[in-house]
Structure formats: structure tokens, C-alpha cells
Design a protein around this motif. Structure first.
Motif, PDB file in Angstrom:
ATOM      1  N   SER A 135       0.843  -1.196   0.000  1.00 56.90           N
ATOM      2  CA  SER A 135       0.000   0.000   0.000  1.00 56.90           C
ATOM      3  C   SER A 135       0.877   1.244   0.000  1.00 56.90           C
ATOM      4  O   SER A 135       2.082   1.176   0.258  1.00 56.90           O
ATOM      5  CB  SER A 135      -0.875   0.002   1.253  1.00 56.90           C
ATOM      6  N   PHE A 136       0.251   2.372  -0.288  1.00 54.93           N
ATOM      7  CA  PHE A 136       0.931   3.662  -0.153  1.00 54.93           C
ATOM      8  C   PHE A 136      -0.054   4.668   0.411  1.00 54.93           C
ATOM      9  O   PHE A 136      -1.150   4.842  -0.127  1.00 54.93           O
ATOM     10  CB  PHE A 136       1.467   4.177  -1.492  1.00 54.93           C
ATOM     11  N   HIS A 137       0.341   5.315   1.508  1.00 50.20           N
ATOM     12  CA  HIS A 137      -0.565   6.282   2.131  1.00 50.20           C
ATOM     13  C   HIS A 137       0.078   7.644   2.374  1.00 50.20           C
ATOM     14  O   HIS A 137      -0.580   8.528   2.928  1.00 50.20           O
ATOM     15  CB  HIS A 137      -1.131   5.711   3.426  1.00 50.20           C
ATOM     16  N   LEU A 220     -11.022   3.869   3.900  1.00 47.39           N
ATOM     17  CA  LEU A 220     -10.635   3.685   2.502  1.00 47.39           C
ATOM     18  C   LEU A 220      -9.866   4.912   2.035  1.00 47.39           C
ATOM     19  O   LEU A 220     -10.356   6.047   2.145  1.00 47.39           O
ATOM     20  CB  LEU A 220     -11.864   3.425   1.625  1.00 47.39           C
ATOM     21  N   ASP A 221      -8.667   4.677   1.549  1.00 48.01           N
ATOM     22  CA  ASP A 221      -7.828   5.745   0.987  1.00 48.01           C
ATOM     23  C   ASP A 221      -8.179   5.855  -0.495  1.00 48.01           C
ATOM     24  O   ASP A 221      -7.811   4.993  -1.301  1.00 48.01           O
ATOM     25  CB  ASP A 221      -6.351   5.398   1.201  1.00 48.01           C
ATOM     26  N   GLU A 222      -8.923   6.895  -0.834  1.00 50.06           N
ATOM     27  CA  GLU A 222      -9.327   7.122  -2.237  1.00 50.06           C
ATOM     28  C   GLU A 222      -8.627   8.358  -2.790  1.00 50.06           C
ATOM     29  O   GLU A 222      -9.131   9.024  -3.702  1.00 50.06           O
ATOM     30  CB  GLU A 222     -10.855   7.250  -2.315  1.00 50.06           C
ATOM     31  N   ILE A 223      -7.458   8.647  -2.239  1.00 52.95           N
ATOM     32  CA  ILE A 223      -6.718   9.841  -2.646  1.00 52.95           C
ATOM     33  C   ILE A 223      -6.364   9.787  -4.126  1.00 52.95           C
ATOM     34  O   ILE A 223      -6.444  10.795  -4.829  1.00 52.95           O
ATOM     35  CB  ILE A 223      -5.461   9.993  -1.755  1.00 52.95           C
ATOM     36  N   GLN A 224      -6.003   8.597  -4.605  1.00 53.64           N
ATOM     37  CA  GLN A 224      -5.644   8.465  -6.022  1.00 53.64           C
ATOM     38  C   GLN A 224      -6.781   7.894  -6.868  1.00 53.64           C
ATOM     39  O   GLN A 224      -7.056   8.378  -7.956  1.00 53.64           O
ATOM     40  CB  GLN A 224      -4.391   7.586  -6.167  1.00 53.64           C
ATOM     41  N   CYS A 225      -7.468   6.893  -6.350  1.00 54.16           N
ATOM     42  CA  CYS A 225      -8.476   6.198  -7.167  1.00 54.16           C
ATOM     43  C   CYS A 225      -9.847   6.848  -7.081  1.00 54.16           C
ATOM     44  O   CYS A 225     -10.731   6.534  -7.879  1.00 54.16           O
ATOM     45  CB  CYS A 225      -8.549   4.727  -6.779  1.00 54.16           C
TER      46      CYS A 225
HETATM   47  C1  LIG Z   1      -0.584  10.409  -3.324  1.00 56.22           C
HETATM   48  C2  LIG Z   1      -1.185   9.514  -2.313  1.00 56.22           C
HETATM   49  C3  LIG Z   1      -1.121   9.804  -0.938  1.00 56.22           C
HETATM   50  C4  LIG Z   1      -0.344  10.973  -0.394  1.00 56.22           C
HETATM   51  O1  LIG Z   1      -0.838  12.192  -0.836  1.00 56.22           O
HETATM   52  P1  LIG Z   1       0.116  13.505  -0.754  1.00 56.22           P
HETATM   53  O2  LIG Z   1      -0.767  14.610  -1.200  1.00 56.22           O
HETATM   54  O3  LIG Z   1       1.284  13.248  -1.653  1.00 56.22           O
HETATM   55  O4  LIG Z   1       0.534  13.631   0.666  1.00 56.22           O
HETATM   56  C5  LIG Z   1      -1.781   8.952  -0.075  1.00 56.22           C
HETATM   57  N1  LIG Z   1      -2.458   7.888  -0.522  1.00 56.22           N
HETATM   58  C6  LIG Z   1      -2.541   7.576  -1.820  1.00 56.22           C
HETATM   59  C7  LIG Z   1      -3.340   6.389  -2.262  1.00 56.22           C
HETATM   60  C8  LIG Z   1      -1.890   8.369  -2.767  1.00 56.22           C
HETATM   61  O5  LIG Z   1      -1.935   8.028  -4.057  1.00 56.22           O
END
Ligand SMILES: *Cc1c(COP(=O)(O)O)cnc(C)c1O
Length: 393
Positions: A135-137, A220-225
Motif C-alpha cells: 500500500s501507499f498512504h 478507505l484511501d481514495e486519494i488516487q483512485c
Molecule cells: C498520493 C497519495 C497519498 C499521499 O498524498 P500527498 O498529497 O502526496 O501527501 C496517499 N495515498 C494515496 C493512495 C496516494 O496516491
């Protein structure tokens, strides 16, 4: 003429290996470097510029807000933040939202909310969080601590502690780690940096069920998706799964730095209270005016419908490239977050694509990531295919 590459290399902290391009301006889905060379952009500033560059209505809203006011602090109400809060909650089917300046801060807020929720339930401070491998957060200490990539974490240990890593798309592995001290399960609905892996139906629904059974919060981390990228406002909508906390950033600001975490009423009423959390800049009128305009254009242009309609076209183009080029091992993704997995590191292909006027990024050494602006049309897809075809050949 100033050599900006040299100036940057002399003074910017060296935490990135930048491509040797100086980006000067953008228009629609195209970027231009300082030599005037045009690029079709299938990176979108890392899944940020959903509505494209040089978006006149968006820019006009920003200009108008600059002349009114850009910052007030959260000690007062401001009109754009109040409007944006309602718009975001309605768009993602949540009840309360906290605005941040970035994705990583949204994750920090989500983690703090989950810990406080559990603390209020049993008064103890030894709760654990289950996160996913690959994962990436984000890069701040809390977000890094739940990022399932040991390479990113190692030199910065110890993290926040009490984090356990399960295998994404392996429900059993989550079940095995979950106990009475688990306060949250955190995961991306589609893993981004980790290589573009969408959650499987049974997995994400199973995690939701497990969390419900055990009173554990699902983050749920939807920052990208999220934000329309999969053809749904939130990628989790397609699975019929509603999280307890959702994190947003990237496309929600279309280039203005802003993020958010949004929660259900149940979580809002049983977690953070005044004094528990805060931010100086977060939710400022400038960023919030951007958010509201982004959501307005999403509706006006039916962005999610557009993504759903063009997804088969994009997938067909990528599948053709996969079938034609032996070096391509796999194609996967959802909507406009797609990957071509290569049998070798993809830096050469990315460089050759750049030479051909196509910007792409990677997601891991071997994986080409395609996260274009959500406004691309069929011609853009055809041009991408032609240029990537040459780069792969
Ligand atoms: C980009 C990203 C982050 C971090 O967001 P930043 O604005 O770079 O701090 C966290 N979670 C996901 C899934 C990402 O793609």
C-alpha cells in the motif's frame, strides 16, 4: 537563458530523480516545456489534474477568490469552506469532512479519528491498525507507518507502532490479524503506487463485513483512485461498500493543494472534539473555492459518465499494445487508472515516450501507470496508443 535544471539540482533537496524536462505551461490534456515541445499528458501531475490544465472557469474562480481572501484560519467561518464541506459530503455520501493541505495529512487525520473512536469505547490506548502490504498512504510519520513498503519505512523506524500488515485481496490474512484491539483497517480501494491493483469484490465486501462484526472502522484511501477516476465518484461505490472514513486529495483540488478526510455521522459523533485536531491552512477559502468548482464541473460535464463511457476504449487500446508487444506482461486497472506491467524496468519506455511527446509515470520498477486527466477524448487515446506503441517497439 537560465538553466533551471542546474538551478534546481543545486538547491532543491535531492529526494527525486526528476525527468530532464522543465514544464512551463499546460492546456487541456497537453503540457509544454520551456523549449515549446508539446506533450500529451497521461500522468496529470500524478492523478491530480482531472479537469485539465488552463481550465478557464476553474482559473477564474481562483482569481476571484484571491482578490476576496485566501486565508482566514479555522478560528472563523469562511463561505467557501462551508459550501465545499456540504458539496464534498454529498459527493462522497459522508456526513462530516475535515480539510487538509495534502493526502498524507488526510491519512493522519483518519488515523487519529480511528484511535480516538476506539479510545472512547474502551478507554485504552493499545489499539492496533491493520494495513495492507504494497500500500501507499503518504510520507509523514503516521501515513508512512501504515504504508506497506518496507523500503520506504526502514530508515525512519520506529513508526507509530501497533500496525500489522495483511495481504491485499486475501481476506483470510485480514481475519487472522484482526482482534479485539483492532481500531481500523486501512486500505486503498485500488492500490496505486503499489502497482495498480483493484480490490476484488469478495475481498473489500468481506473486509467491510469483518469490520461491522467486530466494531472496527474501515478507512478507505481514495486519494488516487477516488474523485471519478474509476468512473465512480468513489471507487468503492462500484462494490456497494461505504467506508467509515474516506481520504481524498489529488484530483479534489485540480492542482490546488488540498485534501480531506470525511466520516460517517456515527464516527463524527464519537471521535474528535474541539482541541483534538487542527490545521492552520487546511480548509482555507482559496483551496475550498477550488474544491467546490471541481465538484461543480464534475456534475456539469458528467465526468464519471464520461470515464465510464471511454474506459472500454482505453482498455482496448492498452490490450492491443499488450498483445502486440512481447515485453508487456499484463494490463490491469479500473477506469482511468490503468497499468501495463512490463517484463523489464520501464524507465527506457518512459523516456522514449517522452521523446515521442507522451508523458507517463511508473508505479514500481516494471509497471507503467496511466492516470490521464479525466477529460481525455477518443483522439487522445488514439494518440497515446500510437506514441506508446513506438516507445514499446
Ligand atoms: C498520493 C497519495 C497519498 C499521499 O498524498 P500527498 O498529497 O502526496 O501527501 C496517499 N495515498 C494515496 C493512495 C496516494 O496516491
Amino acid at each position: 537563458m537560465t538553466d533551471y535544471k542546474k538551478l534546481g539540482d543545486d538547491y532543491l533537496l535531492k529526494v527525486y530523480n526528476r525527468f530532464p524536462i522543465v514544464i512551463e505551461r499546460g492546456n487541456g490534456c497537453r503540457l509544454y516545456d520551456d523549449k515549446g515541445k508539446e506533450y500529451l499528458d497521461f500522468a496529470a501531475g500524478i492523478a491530480v489534474f482531472a479537469l485539465g490544465y488552463g481550465n478557464k472557469e476553474f482559473n477564474d474562480v481562483l482569481k476571484k477568490q484571491i482578490d476576496l481572501i485566501t486565508h482566514t484560519s479555522n478560528l472563523y467561518y469562511n463561505e467557501p469552506a462551508c459550501i465545499a464541506a456540504g458539496e464534498v459530503c454529498r459527493a462522497v455520501n459522508m456526513d462530516r469532512v475535515f480539510f487538509t493541505n495534502s493526502g498524507t495529512e488526510a491519512i493522519e487525520g483518519a488515523i487519529k479519528t480511528a484511535r480516538k473512536y476506539a479510545y472512547l469505547k474502551d478507554g485504552s490506548t493499545d489499539h492496533n491498525i491493520i494495513a495492507m502490504e504494497h500500500s501507499f498512504h503518504g510520507r509523514s510519520m503516521g501515513a508512512l507507518s501504515v504504508t506497506g513498503n518496507a523500503h520506504y519505512r526502514e530508515a525512519f523506524e520506529p513508526g507509530i507502532g501497533n500496525v500489522r500488515f495483511a495481504e491485499f485481496n486475501d481476506l483470510r490474512s485480514v481475519e487472522e490479524l484482526l482482534d479485539e484491539k483492532t481500531c481500523a483497517v486501512i486500505m486503498e480501494t485500488v492500490q496505486g503506487e503499489g502497482g495498480i491493483y483493484p480490490a476484488e469484490d469478495d475481498f473489500i465486501r468481506g473486509v467491510r463485513r469483518l469490520c461491522d462484526e467486530k466494531g472496527v472502522l474501515l478507512i478507505l484511501d481514495e486519494i488516487q483512485c477516488g474523485m471519478g477516476r474509476t468512473g465512480y465518484m468513489l471507487a468503492c461505490e462500484k462494490y456497494g461498500v461505504r467506508p467509515d472514513i474516506v481520504t481524498l486529495a489529488k484530483a479534489i483540488g485540480n492542482g490546488v493543494p488540498v485534501g480531506a478526510f470525511a466520516v460517517t455521522k456515527e464516527v463524527a459523533d464519537n471521535s474528535l472534539v474541539p482541541g483534538d485536531h487542527g490545521t492552520t491552512y487546511g480548509g482555507n477559502p482559496f483551496a475550498c473555492a477550488a474544491v467546490t468548482e471541481v465538484l461543480r464541473q464534475f456534475k456539469e460535464k458528467d465526468i464519471t459518465g464520461h470515464v465510464r463511457r471511454l474506459t472500454p476504449v482505453l482498455e482496448a487500446a492498452l490490450d492491443e499494445l499488450k498483445d502486440k508487444h512481447d515485453i508487456v506482461a499484463d494490463r490491469r486497472g479500473a477506469g482511468f487508472i490503468q497499468a501495463l506491467e512490463l517484463k523489464e524496468p520501464c524507465q527506457t519506455v518512459i523516456s522514449r515516450a517522452q521523446d515521442n511527446g507522451l508523458l507517463l509515470i511508473s508505479a514500481g520498477a516494471n509497471i507503467l501507470r496511466l492516470v490521464p486527466p479525466l477529460i481525455i477524448n477518443e483522439d487522445d487515446i488514439a494518440i497515446m496508443k500510437e506514441r506508446l506503441d513506438k516507445a514499446l517497439g
